[in-house]
Scaffold this active site. Structure first.
Site, mmCIF file in Angstrom:
data_model
loop_
_atom_site.group_PDB
_atom_site.id
_atom_site.type_symbol
_atom_site.label_atom_id
_atom_site.label_comp_id
_atom_site.label_asym_id
_atom_site.label_seq_id
_atom_site.Cartn_x
_atom_site.Cartn_y
_atom_site.Cartn_z
ATOM 1 N N GLU A 126 9.280 2.082 10.964
ATOM 2 C CA GLU A 126 10.360 3.042 10.694
ATOM 3 C C GLU A 126 9.712 4.413 10.626
ATOM 4 O OE1 GLU A 126 13.309 0.268 10.697
ATOM 5 O OE2 GLU A 126 13.417 2.430 10.657
ATOM 6 N N LYS B 176 0.872 -1.181 0.000
ATOM 7 C CA LYS B 176 0.000 0.000 0.000
ATOM 8 C C LYS B 176 0.910 1.233 0.000
ATOM 9 C CE LYS B 176 -1.915 3.012 1.667
ATOM 10 N NZ LYS B 176 -1.731 4.378 1.108
ATOM 11 N N GLU C 45 9.497 17.172 14.511
ATOM 12 C CA GLU C 45 9.896 16.814 13.149
ATOM 13 C C GLU C 45 9.191 17.733 12.150
ATOM 14 O OE1 GLU C 45 8.531 13.156 11.148
ATOM 15 O OE2 GLU C 45 10.610 12.849 10.553
ATOM 16 N N CYS D 60 14.051 10.885 6.439
ATOM 17 C CA CYS D 60 13.993 10.733 7.908
ATOM 18 C C CYS D 60 15.375 10.800 8.536
ATOM 19 C CB CYS D 60 13.328 9.408 8.251
ATOM 20 S SG CYS D 60 14.114 8.006 7.470
HETATM 21 O O1 TXE Z 1 2.960 9.861 6.156
HETATM 22 P P1 TXE Z 1 1.975 8.849 6.837
HETATM 23 P P2 TXE Z 1 2.604 11.206 5.522
HETATM 24 C C1 TXE Z 1 6.754 12.003 8.378
HETATM 25 C C2 TXE Z 1 6.828 13.447 7.998
HETATM 26 C C3 TXE Z 1 5.488 13.711 7.390
HETATM 27 C C4 TXE Z 1 4.608 12.860 8.289
HETATM 28 C C5 TXE Z 1 3.323 12.486 7.634
HETATM 29 O O2 TXE Z 1 6.951 14.244 9.170
HETATM 30 O O3 TXE Z 1 5.131 15.078 7.499
HETATM 31 O O4 TXE Z 1 5.368 11.665 8.481
HETATM 32 O O5 TXE Z 1 3.619 12.101 6.311
HETATM 33 C C6 TXE Z 1 -0.397 5.124 5.110
HETATM 34 N N1 TXE Z 1 -3.249 2.674 8.655
HETATM 35 N N2 TXE Z 1 7.322 11.101 7.411
HETATM 36 O O6 TXE Z 1 1.234 11.732 5.813
HETATM 37 O O7 TXE Z 1 0.674 9.445 7.218
HETATM 38 C C7 TXE Z 1 -0.362 6.232 4.087
HETATM 39 O O8 TXE Z 1 -1.392 6.076 3.130
HETATM 40 C C8 TXE Z 1 -2.449 2.190 7.670
HETATM 41 C C9 TXE Z 1 8.524 10.402 7.797
HETATM 42 O O9 TXE Z 1 2.920 10.996 4.109
HETATM 43 O O10 TXE Z 1 2.799 8.253 7.882
HETATM 44 C C10 TXE Z 1 1.016 6.048 3.491
HETATM 45 O O11 TXE Z 1 1.009 5.001 2.548
HETATM 46 N N3 TXE Z 1 -1.764 2.962 6.796
HETATM 47 C C11 TXE Z 1 8.683 9.147 6.996
HETATM 48 C C12 TXE Z 1 1.848 5.639 4.694
HETATM 49 O O12 TXE Z 1 0.922 5.139 5.652
HETATM 50 C C13 TXE Z 1 -1.879 4.300 6.926
HETATM 51 C C14 TXE Z 1 8.488 9.369 5.529
HETATM 52 C C15 TXE Z 1 2.634 6.799 5.332
HETATM 53 O O13 TXE Z 1 1.694 7.795 5.634
HETATM 54 C C16 TXE Z 1 -2.692 4.900 7.914
HETATM 55 C C17 TXE Z 1 7.266 10.082 5.272
HETATM 56 C C18 TXE Z 1 -3.395 4.020 8.794
HETATM 57 N N4 TXE Z 1 -4.188 4.491 9.764
HETATM 58 C C19 TXE Z 1 6.698 10.928 6.211
HETATM 59 N N5 TXE Z 1 -2.604 6.266 7.776
HETATM 60 C C20 TXE Z 1 10.043 8.486 7.184
HETATM 61 N N6 TXE Z 1 10.274 7.895 8.345
HETATM 62 O O14 TXE Z 1 10.850 8.516 6.276
HETATM 63 C C21 TXE Z 1 -1.749 6.490 6.750
HETATM 64 N N7 TXE Z 1 -1.322 5.324 6.220
#
Ligand code: TXE
Length: 487
Positions: free
Chosen positions: A254, A179, A390, A288
């Site tokens: 992660e 996903k 962050e 990250c």
């Molecule tokens: O990531 P999300 P987002 C951090 C960064 C960013 C924040 C949010 O600060 O501003 O995370 O980013 C799926 N059950 N990082 O909104 O929400 C979603 O569809 C299952 C750090 O993009 O964490 C996507 O495929 N899945 C990070 C994935 O989770 C769910 C890199 C990540 O979404 C879900 C990116 C749920 N309830 C953002 N809700 C790193 N560590 O590198 C969302 N998703």
């Protein structure tokens, strides 16, 4: 992938070897972050789509688990070969879909995506059964597949992180449902085409597009899903962890980071300044592992600050397709709003903006994109919100420190603990500091220098578990001990 009307690319789900629209036939539009133009649309999948994908993975599970580890390793190599044959397409699609410069997309994303499959093919070939001899018996520890798994990935390094999970997961005999982020579907889709062209048995890898709530959440909670590997934000990670724990699924998280870059007074600034700038702003700070807090020993604070700002001001921000571009756009208008809110907060918290934090002057074709110039903030307390939360964008804060103990205290002073870097002429002094940093990874006089065999992951709010090498092989398998008495 079918080209829809007006050149809008219709991207579909991949379930059981077939490309299918979401059952509700609703779509989510996908935008190019650098221009704001619609480039594709993806299925707004929901529970029924998840159900069908999990069923396809289950149906493929028994046959796939029967293959030997060498046969599965051969499949990983075949996928790597097919991916490599589409290297330039991966790089340009990823640049289009994320807004990152083509140079980064090629050197980081496309390169690592191919490498991930090759690396795990070799790791799995080298896998040995462990034996433990007793006085009158022998124990054999085998690694069995876990079963059906969910691989959930974010938008910052789409194929890099998806391939980092798919390769070991299927290599260890599991079948999966991917996903990807709804913000960056394009290269996930290309991977599924590559997998189809490689002839991988149907249902071993399935992929559904959609939002976290409508598609991700039901996938995590599905009773037939036995493990979840998630990379994304800390807040979402805690929801995913809670949902997975309810049915005792194996979970790997992660998550976010607020990493410290520590510059010691014996650092050769001219030698390292460009690497420190890269560690701060690679992928527009949307990695990250980026160093978003720069701790500089007092004696060299002013000279470092001047050299750092000069180097940042030389970064070229603009057209992601230009080979000379260093910085592209942010991923979305919402993320641009988040980063901009932190620029404003920095001022409210008493910081001084030394450079950046504004919209760059670039061509009219990009005015619909999510743009902000790299931002350096001075004068904030290490305990301020800007210095501890962050931001995940091109904004770094500078902080002076007195001595090594002071640097360690400040570095450990946030809820995160993912990574860090130390810049010094005395690597044993650096290693002594590294051992006291509450993080999962520390680089000394380098950054993002990766040996894929080492553990990757963080502590505290940066996540749970480790990926990489034997840590991934362990997560994507169940260790079973067979104890045989001597005859
Ligand atoms: O990531 P999300 P987002 C951090 C960064 C960013 C924040 C949010 O600060 O501003 O995370 O980013 C799926 N059950 N990082 O909104 O929400 C979603 O569809 C299952 C750090 O993009 O964490 C996507 O495929 N899945 C990070 C994935 O989770 C769910 C890199 C990540 O979404 C879900 C990116 C749920 N309830 C953002 N809700 C790193 N560590 O590198 C969302 N998703």
């Amino acid at each position: 992938m079918k080209v829809g009307c007006d050149q809008l690319i219709d991207i579909l789900n991949h379930i059981g070897g077939k490309e299918v629209q979401g059952i509700d036939e609703n779509w989510i539009l996908n935008y190019a972050p650098s221009t704001g133009k619609v480039i594709s649309r993806i299925p707004k999948s929901s529970y029924q789509d998840v159900e069908n994908a999990v069923k396809a993975a289950k149906n493929a599970s028994e046959g796939w688990a029967k293959l030997s580890k060498d046969e599965r390793a051969d499949w990983l190599d075949k996928i790597a070969d097919c991916l490599e044959s589409r290297f330039d397409e991966i790089a340009s699609l990823e640049s289009l879909d994320t807004g990152k410069p083509i140079r980064i997309s090629r050197a980081v994303d496309a390169t690592r995506s191919v490498t991930n499959f090759r690396f795990y093919a070799q790791q799995i070939r080298e896998l040995k059964i462990e034996h433990f001899r007793m006085e009158n018996a022998t124990n054999h520890v085998i690694k069995r597949p876990v079963g059906v798994g969910a691989l959930i990935t974010p938008w910052n390094l789409p194929l890099y992180l998806l391939s980092w999970k798919v390769a070991p997961a299927i290599g260890m005999g599991n079948t999966v449902i991917c996903k990807p982020s709804e913000l960056t579907p394009m290269t996930a889709n290309l991977l599924m085409q590559v997998i189809k062209d490689a002839g991988l048995p149907d249902g071993v890898v399935n992929l559904i597009h959609g939002t976290g709530i409508e598609a991700g959440s039901p996938l995590v909670s599905h009773p037939d899903v036995r493990f979840v590997s998630f990379t994304g934000g800390t807040e979402t990670g805690s929801v995913v962890g809670r949902d997975a724990a309810a049915s005792f699924k194996k979970i790997s998280l992660e998550l976010g980071g607020k990493n410290a870059t520590i510059v010691l007074d014996d650092c050769d600034i001219d030698r390292h300044i460009d690497s420190i700038v890269r560690a701060s702003f690679l992928n527009q700070g949307q990695v990250c592992l980026c160093g978003s807090r720069i701790l500089i020993q007092e004696a060299i604070y002013e000279i470092f600050k001047t050299k750092f700002v000069d180097s940042v001001n030389r970064l070229k921000i603009g057209d992601p397709s230009d080979e000379n571009t260093d910085l592209g756009s942010l991923i979305s208008p919402q993320h641009l709003e988040k980063v901009t809110s932190y620029v404003n907060l920095a001022i409210e918290e008493g910081g001084t903006i030394l450079t950046g934090g504004i919209s760059p002057e670039i061509g009219a074709e990009f005015e619909g994109g999510n743009w902000i110039t790299p931002t350096v903030v001075d004068g904030l307390s290490p305990d301020s919100r800007c210095s501890t939360e962050e931001i995940f964008g091109p904004l770094v804060t500078l902080h002076p420190f007195k001595n090594d103990e002071d640097a360690i205290r400040i570095s450990n002073g946030t809820r995160y603990g993912l990574a860090g870097s130390i810049w010094t002429n005395d690597s044993s002094r650096g290693e002594n500091i590294a051992k006291q940093m509450d993080t999962g990874m520390v680089w000394i006089n380098t950054w993002l220098h990766r040996d894929l065999r080492v553990p990757f992951g963080g502590v505290k709010d940066s996540g749970l578990g480790r990926e990489g090498g034997k840590w991934s092989l362990g997560f994507y398998s169940e260790a079973t001990n067979i104890c045989i008495m001597d005859e």
